[in-house]
Design an enzyme around this catalytic site. Sequence first.
Site, PDB file in Angstrom:
ATOM      1  CB  CYS A 134      -0.906  -0.024   1.204  1.00 39.89           C
ATOM      2  SG  CYS A 134      -0.259  -0.499   2.661  1.00 39.89           S
ATOM      3  CG  HIS A 247      -0.654   4.327   4.568  1.00 33.91           C
ATOM      4  ND1 HIS A 247      -1.010   3.887   5.784  1.00 33.91           N
ATOM      5  CD2 HIS A 247      -0.159   3.001   3.824  1.00 33.91           C
ATOM      6  CE1 HIS A 247      -0.999   2.413   5.984  1.00 33.91           C
ATOM      7  NE2 HIS A 247      -0.215   2.043   4.856  1.00 33.91           N
TER       8      HIS A 247
END
Length: 339
Positions: A134, A247
């Site tokens: 990711c 994130h």
Amino acid sequence: NAPSLAVVGVSGAVGQEFLSVLADRNFPYRSIKMLASKRSAGKRLTFEDKEYIIEELTEDSFQGVDIALFSAGGSISKRFGPIAVHSGSIVVDNSSAFRMDDNVPLVIPEVNPSSMAHIKLGTGKGALIANPNCSTIICLMAATPLHQRAKVVRMVVSTYQAASGAGAAAMEELELQTREVLEGKSPTCNIFKQQYAFNLFSHNAPVMGNGYNEEEMKLVKETRKIWNDKDVKVTATCIRVPVMRAHAEAVNLQFKNPLDEDTAREILSQAPGVVVIDDRASNRFPTPLEVSNKDDVAVGRIRQDVSQEGNLGLDIFVCGDQIRKGAALNAVQIAEMLL
Ligand code: 2RA
């Protein structure tokens, strides 16, 4: 005609997001198998107004399956990925199990689609395609358009990674700890052996001999593979922060050719899957909350790197939903490329 699908790890955070993304994008399928561990087998779930019973993942699960989306951890992928391929399925694997295999494409559809051009549905021949980590996906969604224009020679990444990357249980524990701390109780620390609420710490991935953790080395190695550039210098520091599912990453880029910030901003505003949020006057830049549950990666803080001469350096700040573009959306977009 429409492919038959299987979702491996359907009970997990990413597995559930696979279903959301498949529905949101009206992905065509003639059948879909919901596969999970023995613990979840037998449970019912409704998907697109149809009720399914979750089946236990076995070696026979992939008969007649055209595309299998995996997100059940590396050991499950290692064991059942090859079995699915042998059954003729094309596997899109969200684990790190096969990412660095030379004969397994590591794909971000907006970045390196040609790397999987040789893989076709309907040939009866299975294949493995790896979904990048990711933090790699989110970083490269913004860095690649700039790399394509001015050739990145060095990239320094500092990540601020959400709880979702450690799974649904970590998200639940972050919420629980936050309540406990606010109520003056000692925090429950089962997932991370330290307080997570109102704290941050070096990413929980194992630390290697060179002092980097595995998450940081994934960024280094996966960038080189995805860009097909063994020479690009990459270093990273990955930090776990008390944020639920998106994130954030500070990215410093050093280029071979000059790139000014206005041109960079223009390139990013045209980049697929990227939105620019870069309002200096009101100090408004990407935030994890603003990108959560969204497809696009947001980029801002676009500025010339004052430590570099001649517009050869740029700093940017990127946020992206870890479960969506960081995992499930990217995998479904890979599957869409097979249609
Ligand atoms: C993390 N990249 O965020 C991992 C999830 N696969 O911890």
